[in-house]
Scaffold this motif. Structure first.
Motif, PDB file in Angstrom:
ATOM      1  N   ARG A 211      -0.450  32.171 -43.274  1.00  0.00           N
ATOM      2  CA  ARG A 211      -1.137  32.751 -44.426  1.00  0.00           C
ATOM      3  C   ARG A 211      -2.646  32.547 -44.309  1.00  0.00           C
ATOM      4  NH1 ARG A 211       3.049  29.532 -48.179  1.00  0.00           N
ATOM      5  NH2 ARG A 211       4.784  30.987 -48.046  1.00  0.00           N
TER       6      ARG A 211
ATOM      7  N   ILE B 222     -12.487  29.359 -44.219  1.00  0.00           N
ATOM      8  CA  ILE B 222     -12.501  28.328 -45.267  1.00  0.00           C
ATOM      9  C   ILE B 222     -13.921  27.837 -45.497  1.00  0.00           C
ATOM     10  CG2 ILE B 222     -11.547  26.150 -46.073  1.00  0.00           C
ATOM     11  CD1 ILE B 222      -9.167  26.545 -44.267  1.00  0.00           C
TER      12      ILE B 222
ATOM     13  N   THR C  61      -4.351  29.211 -48.453  1.00  0.00           N
ATOM     14  CA  THR C  61      -3.484  28.063 -48.184  1.00  0.00           C
ATOM     15  C   THR C  61      -4.128  26.786 -48.697  1.00  0.00           C
ATOM     16  OG1 THR C  61      -2.684  29.193 -46.226  1.00  0.00           O
ATOM     17  CG2 THR C  61      -2.218  26.845 -46.370  1.00  0.00           C
ATOM     18  N   GLN C  62      -5.430  26.662 -48.478  1.00  0.00           N
ATOM     19  CA  GLN C  62      -6.096  25.465 -48.964  1.00  0.00           C
ATOM     20  C   GLN C  62      -6.096  25.408 -50.494  1.00  0.00           C
ATOM     21  OE1 GLN C  62     -10.533  24.113 -48.573  1.00  0.00           O
ATOM     22  NE2 GLN C  62      -9.411  23.341 -46.836  1.00  0.00           N
TER      23      GLN C  62
ATOM     24  N   PRO D 104     -11.591  29.759 -69.740  1.00  0.00           N
ATOM     25  CA  PRO D 104     -10.926  30.622 -68.765  1.00  0.00           C
ATOM     26  C   PRO D 104     -10.644  31.966 -69.436  1.00  0.00           C
ATOM     27  CG  PRO D 104      -9.910  28.459 -68.833  1.00  0.00           C
ATOM     28  CD  PRO D 104     -10.869  28.512 -69.979  1.00  0.00           C
TER      29      PRO D 104
ATOM     30  N   PRO E 283      -6.046  31.166 -44.534  1.00  0.00           N
ATOM     31  CA  PRO E 283      -6.312  29.725 -44.650  1.00  0.00           C
ATOM     32  C   PRO E 283      -7.011  29.319 -45.953  1.00  0.00           C
ATOM     33  CG  PRO E 283      -7.692  30.724 -42.942  1.00  0.00           C
ATOM     34  CD  PRO E 283      -6.702  31.762 -43.361  1.00  0.00           C
TER      35      PRO E 283
ATOM     36  N   GLN F 283      -2.879  24.143 -51.422  1.00  0.00           N
ATOM     37  CA  GLN F 283      -2.814  22.703 -51.159  1.00  0.00           C
ATOM     38  C   GLN F 283      -3.544  21.907 -52.232  1.00  0.00           C
ATOM     39  OE1 GLN F 283      -4.442  22.724 -47.214  1.00  0.00           O
ATOM     40  NE2 GLN F 283      -2.452  23.004 -46.236  1.00  0.00           N
ATOM     41  N   LEU F 284      -4.529  22.518 -52.844  1.00  0.00           N
ATOM     42  CA  LEU F 284      -5.257  21.851 -53.931  1.00  0.00           C
ATOM     43  C   LEU F 284      -4.580  22.112 -55.272  1.00  0.00           C
ATOM     44  CD1 LEU F 284      -8.895  22.548 -52.734  1.00  0.00           C
ATOM     45  CD2 LEU F 284      -7.903  20.313 -53.128  1.00  0.00           C
TER      46      LEU F 284
ATOM     47  N   ASN G 226      -3.117  24.987 -56.333  1.00  0.00           N
ATOM     48  CA  ASN G 226      -3.453  26.320 -56.859  1.00  0.00           C
ATOM     49  C   ASN G 226      -4.668  26.267 -57.782  1.00  0.00           C
ATOM     50  OD1 ASN G 226      -0.309  26.249 -56.448  1.00  0.00           O
ATOM     51  ND2 ASN G 226      -0.952  28.356 -56.138  1.00  0.00           N
TER      52      ASN G 226
ATOM     53  N   GLN H   1     -14.307  20.904 -57.160  1.00  0.00           N
ATOM     54  CA  GLN H   1     -14.299  20.642 -55.729  1.00  0.00           C
ATOM     55  C   GLN H   1     -15.662  20.832 -55.034  1.00  0.00           C
ATOM     56  OE1 GLN H   1     -11.237  19.627 -54.510  1.00  0.00           O
ATOM     57  NE2 GLN H   1     -12.320  19.019 -52.671  1.00  0.00           N
TER      58      GLN H   1
END
Lengths: 1068, 535
Positions: free
Chosen positions: B261, B57, B266-267, B321, B263, B270-271, B273, B78
């Protein structure tokens, strides 16, 4: 057999109304009775007795001649508060004049005038020295009550709550679903189910006595160091005359709405003209074009259609989302008795629907209090209260289902009410199209439809609780009384949390990069707690002469507390649901998380008191207690704590005009106490190992078993097996004075307390291998004054009475020292915005990254030639002190007007000084919805300087900053201090108008009493200019335990409510 | 006896009975909720996954942003601080804490294994500690080492460990590896099994890990202390050491099972996606201009079939995008592709091993003349490591005109095919190194090893190739090697640098140490070089 004669009489209150429940005894005997609902009594008085003693809770003791056969006694309002008996530690009733410490009694009438659903919140403004914070002001919210300042840095600072002599648990039900084992996260994802002290029905309460200081509560140990709230519930009355059961019915209907909305800007709508698409239909930003009122399409293009609305401000778009909350309360009580026994029964129901759609709070209380004289020498009482609570609340903070984030971020021109029908494709979050693809048609790419959230995120709590006590006593003669009181508080709390599994792509190609999804989650948590308390007490009292007497008391206490809990979840952070809509542990993607805990503590105590009195004017009271606790090692687990109090009623024995006309009553008092307290369960255990869960910035990422490989991880606290008990030493002095025929009553107290050897779990340097460390250090000082005044300017024989009262409390809290060399302990907040205990500052000081200032106090902006000259303020490199949540002072002012059957009450409360963190401000600055973001042209930052190339500060007159960048970036990523807001306020805390039908009219009806009224509480809020955002009382940290010490932290909390309604009370 | 007497006596008995059993009554303070005596096989996997989290991470994100593989997505926010080159101290709390937690579990594991004479656990334990301390000191410079991890009273009760100079830590790490060498014995029956998530207890592989780690550690001193580096590396070669080769990558594998999964992915979930990291122009442009098909593996192609990046740090420039590529599932970084869950976290790889060996040979610290061959083996090993990813790309190599005309398609080797042909790892390597006239692909600049060039020329190619190969999978190591060697030499200053025209040279000390360690040595600027960084 001695001759006796019948005496009839009536006891009246200060308004001339019959006073029910007053005690009438023949002086020097145990013969007595209690007045009925109309204040009437009759009593057989032995002929040799000359005097009757009339006693009433909250009033003084009055003596009248027993010679006439028909007596009318008017209770003196002046004697109220100053004399009479109060409930002290261990539920021992004492003469108020004897006390060497401050004790404030609030009667049922005062408590319930504003119909506050919380008995604790209802004390607001009525007790000097109490800092009461009611986070929501409505049913089910949390209430924190701190007496004489925070003493413990990381422990619970709430006052001890004692009901009928039994310490009850005050468990914070504030939860953080899916992070329940990580309490530090809770304030950021708060779900506030309230705290258990609020379970008690205020209607059941006869009176509340607040023992503000440790001297008063010394016999409870350090939990008593926080002071105690002694609740006495109603009882039936023994009666000798006609046997009648009193039946009271009370109905109350309350409406509530949000007390304070933030101020919004009304000029700019959805979009981002600065670094995005000017009229971006996906945005939660209101950084768009100025309103032009022209019709514009909004939201997604679905098929060939799109919605159209005028591009103009929707002033009520936020308000319209919230409902008017409704609360219906019904209360029935029965009180009755015979010569040897009495009983009281009540049923109370409270049914509430909240301001957020789908939320509710229901509470049912059943109480039975009975007492009986078993024979001449034995007696017993029983008090039992069953409580059932069931509620559904919304989550606050940044929780995935946070309503406020999604409502308050709504752009200024979005008509929220048009989003209500979540089945309408334009509002949908999960819409399966013709080809079976899940789509959303909702306009926002970065927010979710709040109406969909309230349907799909579901947080519920259920409580069953029994508390009460049985007492068996033996009173062989009037000098000796031996009794055992066994009390318990048994509760089962269950919480259920649902987060939906969904995954949708948008209809509109513009939204192609903005899918909406959630992994889904489910949690159940059960907490069963049992606390038992047994006191065996023996007292002996003796009047040695007319002048000198003493009481001694010896007691033995056993306490135990067992809590078992089971928490299981399918954590959306690293797990998830397999199938949508099925909330069951079978329906998980991976191994479910489970945690079961057993927490046990026990203690034993021996205590004694000795009270000496001389001529009813000098009183000395000594107490001593020794405790043994299970939470410390033998050798450290026994601790002794004494107290000494003295009081001198200097007007006693005085005679003459000065006493009769000017100073009617005067008392000076002084008290000292030292108290000790053990640690929490297992706190001194060396670290063990628990299942590995790897925490990273946003939750646990990897959880063992890892691909079915088990793993354990050492606990993260360096333990100190040699922990010693915490101590608090305190003293207080005070005066109680009554002037001008008792029209003016004043009490004043000054106190000082020092808490030391605090047991702290402080952060450790991670390079030690641990994140926390236990220490037995830390000194906290509190000192302050408490003033109470009660004035009756007018009281006429016709029954017109005007009363004024007020309280003032000022507490200065200061952390004197912490761990050797450590200057700060963090209580809460987040990085860059810490709520700390720092040496030299009060507990609960904000340390935030701030605007950088030059030595003259100007703001330094980015303007050095050769760098990016943005004109944006620079930030301090480390967090700096920015104030505290502690108010400078708390005051209240109230008035009662009564005439005939009318009674008008008003109560204002103010807290001045202090700051709080407002995440609403932070978010609304980010989104450009806050009123303060309305001036958007590049501008020179007021009163700013920049550093020139030779390093000097130069006044900035030309380098302009972008408000957009400042609000949406600088304040979000670096300068957190700007979300701190002045916490001062003035509140109209209570207002009520009651009318009681006169007795004359009632006599022709079946009613014994009939009262109607309108009332309100938490009614009007005035805040200073700097606070355009929230009620400063709102908070996200919960109220109990270490998290509860991080007050002043509003991380998008449940909003505070204004409550108002009508009530009807009849008795038969 | 009257009731009164009975009651009094009863009370006294009650008290005295309780007094005698008082101690027992109060004896409830042993925490039943935690395990008191763990076994070695539950501590080892814990430590390995902690290290994988730190590396996967925070070290990967920060490393890959400063190594200019990745940059902050303009449509999210972020990691803006990293692009500003002014991260706040709290950014480093998690990697610091999790590496030291891993260290503490290893410290306890070592004591436990020693008491049970489980030497292979001890060997792995100390190698992992050597690895994590190198990461810590490479990232932060001076860090607590000799006094670290001894917080408990019985371990020394050191609550404010001193920060040790990096030079000393490097000596310590080499001593750790010496100790591991002396413990490793593949025939020892006490080897771990499945609880060793990296090598399944294969001590031969751990021996190669030890050798390769030693090579990495010594090579890091090449500029500051070349004498030590040269002597150590020469000794390593003369001992006949084997290095990590095919199938020896030290990595932790993840699955789609919840809780197990990747990490980083996963983070990202948690944010919400959120796709915070996107491809940087620095890396993608150089891959594109070199016809490097690895661009399709480490990044995702756009709908037009191309891979495109955003200028480093240019997050304030709006970008639609779909106009820029995001890092792929193969490095665990595609927030909206659940296949990211299975990307491994790589700690030490075959290709790193080969490039290190190539450098040793080029410097003459190892048998000379092997450098060119090792250089090409490194490229090949990197492509091979992602072989399945290449195969999954479905990049059609055939000229559609040739196929549709029925004339078929002539492969570089002369064969004619009449069915579509997709990209294979071997073709990717072939085209990269040799070019392909059929499609007009020239040999890549960065694949032409300057065998006759100066040492600097050679290092420029070796390290730049190492950098390509570590794209998003060993980002921290790539950035660290850039600090050591200055290669690649085409990094650009972030568009949002607020420290001017300089690059960051270290991580800053975390907030948690600053606020809690009484021996905290003071705040270090992000531009202050670590001891071995003398370039």
């Amino acid at each position: 057999m001695a001759q006796a004669h019948l005496v009839k009489g009536r006891v009246l209150d200060e308004n001339g109304q019959g006073f029910p429940g007053a005690g009438v005894t023949v002086k020097g005997t145990q013969t007595g009775t209690v007045t009925d609902i109309d204040g009437n009594f009759q009593l057989n008085v032995p002929d040799e007795s000359k005097t009757l003693v009339i006693q009433a809770v909250g009033y003084g003791t009055q003596e009248v001649s027993a010679t006439s056969a028909n007596i009318s006694v008017r209770l003196s309002p002046a004697a109220k508060e100053l004399q009479g008996t109060v409930v002290t530690a261990l539920a021992v009733r004492r003469e108020k004049r004897e006390l060497g410490y401050s004790a404030t009694t609030v009667s049922n009438q005062e408590l319930t005038a504003g119909n506050n659903v919380s008995a604790i919140s209802a004390l607001q403004g009525k007790v000097a020295g109490a800092n009461i914070t009611s986070s929501t002001g409505g049913p089910g919210g949390s209430t924190r009550v701190v007496l004489r300042g925070e003493k413990s840095i990381l422990g619970d600072n709430n006052a001890l709550i004692v009901v009928d002599g039994v310490i009850i648990s005050n468990r914070g039900r504030t939860a953080d679903a899916f992070n329940g084992n990580l309490s530090t996260q809770a304030p950021l994802n708060q779900i506030d189910f309230g705290n258990s002290a609020n379970d008690i029905n205020p209607e059941d309460i006869e009176s509340v006595t607040v023992l503000e200081g440790p001297a008063a509560a010394a016999l409870y140990g350090s939990i008593g160091a926080n002071g105690a709230i002694m609740i006495t519930t109603k009882t039936g009355k023994n009666r000798t005359g006609k046997k009648k059961t009193e039946i009271t019915y009370k109905a109350t209907y309350t409406e509530s709405d949000i007390l304070k909305y933030p101020d919004f800007q009304h000029k700019y709508g959805q979009g981002n003209i600065y670094d995005g698409i000017a009229d971006d239909r996906r945005e939660n930003f209101s950084w768009g074009l100025p309103f032009d009122g022209k019709l514009r399409p909004w939201g997604q293009i679905i098929g060939d259609s799109q919605r159209v609305k005028p591009y103009s401000d929707q002033p009520d778009n936020i308000k319209s989302f919230f409902n008017k909350a409704q609360t219906m309360e019904n209360y029935v009580s029965l009180a009755g008795g015979s010569e040897n026994s009495s009983y009281f029964m009540s049923i109370g129901t409270l049914n509430n629907t909240g301001v957020i759609p789908n939320t509710f709070y229901d509470k049912y209380n059943i109480r039975f209090n009975g007492s009986t004289q078993l024979s001449n020498k034995f007696y017993s009482t029983i008090n039992v209260n069953y409580i059932n609570v069931s509620s559904r609340v919304e989550a606050g903070g940044q929780y995935a289902g946070s309503i406020y984030d999604n409502v308050f971020e709504t752009a200024r021109d979005i008509p929220i009410w048009e989003l209500k029908d979540i089945n309408n494709v334009f509002n949908s979050m999960q819409y399966t199209d013709a080809s079976g693809v899940n789509r959303y048609g909702y306009y926002g790419a970065y927010t979710k439809n709040p109406y969909w959230l309230v349907q799909n995120y579901d947080n519920r709590e259920k409580t069953d609780r029994i508390l009460g006590d049985v007492l068996l006593g033996f009173r062989p003669n009037e000098n000796i009384d031996i009794y055992d009181r066994f009390g318990g508080d048994i509760s089962a709390d269950r919480a259920f949390y649902k987060q939906p599994l969904y995954s949708s792509i948008a209809f509109d190609p513009l939204y192609a990069q903005n899918p909406q999804s959630g992994p889904g989650g489910y949690e159940e948590s059960y907490v069963n707690s049992l606390s038992l308390n047994n006191d065996l007490i023996a007292t002996y009292k003796k009047e040695l002469s007319d002048d000198f007497g003493f009481d001694v008391l010896g007691g033995y206490n056993m306490r135990l507390s067992n809590t078992t809990s089971l928490l299981s979840n399918i954590d959306p952070a690293n797990n998830g649901l397999k199938e949508p809509g099925f909330y069951n542990f079978d329906n998980a993607q991976g191994p479910i998380y489970a945690q079961n805990l057993l927490i046990q503590t026990r203690s034993l105590g021996l205590y004694g008191t000795a009270d000496f009195k001389y001529k009813n004017r000098l009183f000395l009271d000594l107490t001593a207690r020794n405790d043994w606790t299970s939470t410390l090692l033998t050798g450290n687990n026994s601790y002794f704590y004494p107290s000494i109090n003295t009081s001198w009623v200097f007007t006693e024995g005085m005679k003459g005009k000065f006493k009769d006309n000017i100073l009617n009553y005067g008392k000076l008092r002084a008290g000292y106490a030292s108290v000790g307290h053990g640690a929490s369960a297992y706190q001194n255990n060396p670290p063990g190992y628990s299942k590995t869960q790897i925490q990273t910035g946003f939750g646990a990422t990897n959880v063992f078993p890892f691909n079915s490989q088990p793993g354990y991880d050492i606990q993260n606290v360096i333990a100190d097996s040699a922990l010693r008990p915490e101590r608090t030493d305190s003293w207080e002095v005070g005066a109680e004075l009554s002037f001008f025929h008792n029209r003016v009553n004043i009490t004043a107290t000054y106190y000082y307390s020092l808490s030391y050897d605090e047991i702290l779990t402080v952060p450790a340097a991670p390079e030690t291998g641990f994140s926390f460390q236990q220490v037995n250090l830390g000194d906290v000082q509190n000192k302050g004054v408490e003033l109470t005044a009660r004035v009756t300017p007018i009281s006429t024989p016709s029954g017109f009475k005007w009363e004024l009262y007020g309280t003032y409390s000022q507490n200065v809290n200061k952390v004197l020292s912490l761990e050797n060399g450590l200057s700060q302990v963090t209580l809460g907040g987040f990085l860059g915005m810490g709520i700390d205990a720092a040496v030299g500052r009060p507990i609960g000081s904000f340390y935030a990254i701030d605007l950088l200032h030059d030595p003259q106090g100007h703001v330094v902006v980015n303007g050095t030639p050769g760098t990016q000259t943005t004109g944006i303020p620079l930030a301090t490199t480390t967090p700096v002190y920015k104030g505290t949540f502690q108010p400078r002072f708390i005051a209240s002012w109230g008035t009662n007007l009564s005439y005939k059957g009318f009674a008008l009450n008003l109560l204002f409360v103010t807290k001045q000084g202090g700051v709080f963190y407002s995440r609403n401000k932070n978010n609304m600055d980010f989104n450009g919805t806050a009123a303060e973001t309305v001036n958007r042209d590049p501008q020179v930052f007021p009163n700013s300087v920049y550093v020139n190339s030779s390093g000097q500060y130069v006044t900035n007159t030309s380098i302009k900053y972008s408000p957009y960048y400042y609000y949406s970036n600088t304040l979000q990523t670096t300068i957190y201090s700007q979300a701190l807001v002045d916490a001062s306020y003035i509140k109209l805390q209570e207002a009520s108008l009651y009318y009681s039908i006169p007795d004359k009219v009632l006599r022709r009806t079946p009613f014994g009493g009939l009262q109607v009224g309108v009332f309100g509480n938490n009614l009007i809020l005035w805040t200073p200019k700097g606070n355009k955002f929230d009620d400063p009382e709102e908070g996200t940290s919960g109220v109990t335990g270490a998290n509860g010490n991080a007050q002043g932290f509003n991380f998008t909390a449940r909003p505070s409510l204004r409550n108002y309604g009508v009530t009807l009370k009849v008795s038969f | 006896m009257s009731i009164k007497q009975k009651l009094i006596i009863g009370s006294i008995i009650g008290i005295s009975l309780t007094a005698s059993s008082c101690k027992k009554y109060l004896d409830v303070n042993k925490d039943p909720n935690v395990l008191k005596n763990p076994t070695v096989d539950v501590l080892l996997p814990t430590s390995e996954v902690y290290i994988a989290n730190a590396m996967g991470i925070d070290m990967e994100i920060n490393g890959s942003i400063w190594a200019q593989y990745w940059t902050q997505n303009p449509n999210s926010s972020q990691y803006r601080q990293l692009e500003q080159y002014q991260p706040t101290a709290d950014v480093y709390d998690y990697p610091w804490t999790n590496l030291y937690i891993a260290g503490e579990d290893l410290f306890q594991l070592d004591k436990l294994a020693a008491s049970q004479n489980k030497k292979q656990y001890m060997a792995i334990d100390i190698l992992l500690r050597a690895y994590l301390f190198q990461v810590l000191t490479d990232a932060f410079g001076d860090v607590p080492f000799t006094e670290a991890l001894r917080g408990q009273i019985q371990d020394g009760g050191i609550t404010s460990p001193h920060y040790d100079p990096q030079q000393l830590i490097y000596k310590g790490i080499l001593a750790y590896i010496d100790r591991a060498d002396s413990l490793i014995n593949p025939n020892d029956p006490s080897t771990p099994g499945a609880d060793d998530l990296i090598y399944g207890g294969n001590m031969n592989q751990w021996q190669k890990f030890a050798n390769t780690l030693r090579l990495r550690v010594l090579m890091r001193l090449s500029e500051k202390d070349p004498g030590t580096a040269q002597a150590g590396i020469a000794a390593l070669y003369s001992s006949g050491a084997a290095f990590l080769g095919s199938g020896d990558d030290a990595q932790v594998n993840f699955t789609t099972t919840a809780g197990s999964r990747n990490p980083l992915y996963t983070q990202e979930v948690q944010l919400g996606n959120t796709q915070n990291v996107v491809g940087s122009k620095t890396c993608i442009d150089s891959m594109n201009s070199n016809n490097d098909y690895r661009a399709y593996v480490f990044y995702e192609a756009l709908s037009n079939g191309l891979v495109a990046g955003i200028a480093q740090g240019n997050y304030s420039q709006p970008a639609n995008p779909g106009t820029y590529s995001i890092p792929s599932q193969y490095v665990g970084a595609d927030a909206n592709n659940s296949a990211s869950a299975t990307a491994p976290v790589k700690l030490l790889t075959e290709y790193e091993s080969l490039f290190l060996q190539a450098e040793a040979s080029a410097r003459g610290w190892a048998p000379a003349g092997m450098d060119s061959s090792l250089f090409y083996q490194g490229i090949q090993a990197n492509i091979q490591a992602y072989a399945s990813a290449f195969a999954a790309q479905n990049i059609l190599l055939a000229d559609t005109a040739g196929l549709s005309s029925g004339n078929g398609f002539v492969l570089p080797n002369g064969d004619t095919l009449r069915t579509p042909v997709y990209l294979t790892p071997s073709y990717a390597y072939y085209a990269y190194v040799k070019g392909d006239t059929l499609f007009g692909i020239s040999p890549a600049y960065w694949s032409q090893y300057p065998s006759g060039g100066t040492l600097n020329d050679k290092l420029r190619f070796i390290i730049t190739q190492k950098w390509f190969s570590m794209c998003g999978n060993q980002g921290f190591e790539a950035w660290t090697e850039w600090r050591r060697t200055g290669y690649p030499d085409f990094f650009v200053i972030s568009k949002n640098s607020i420290i001017g025209n300089v690059f960051p040279r270290r991580f800053i000390y975390p907030n948690t140490s600053l606020t809690t360690n009484l021996n905290f040595p003071g705040v270090k600027s992000v531009t202050t070089k670590v001891w071995w960084d003398v370039r």
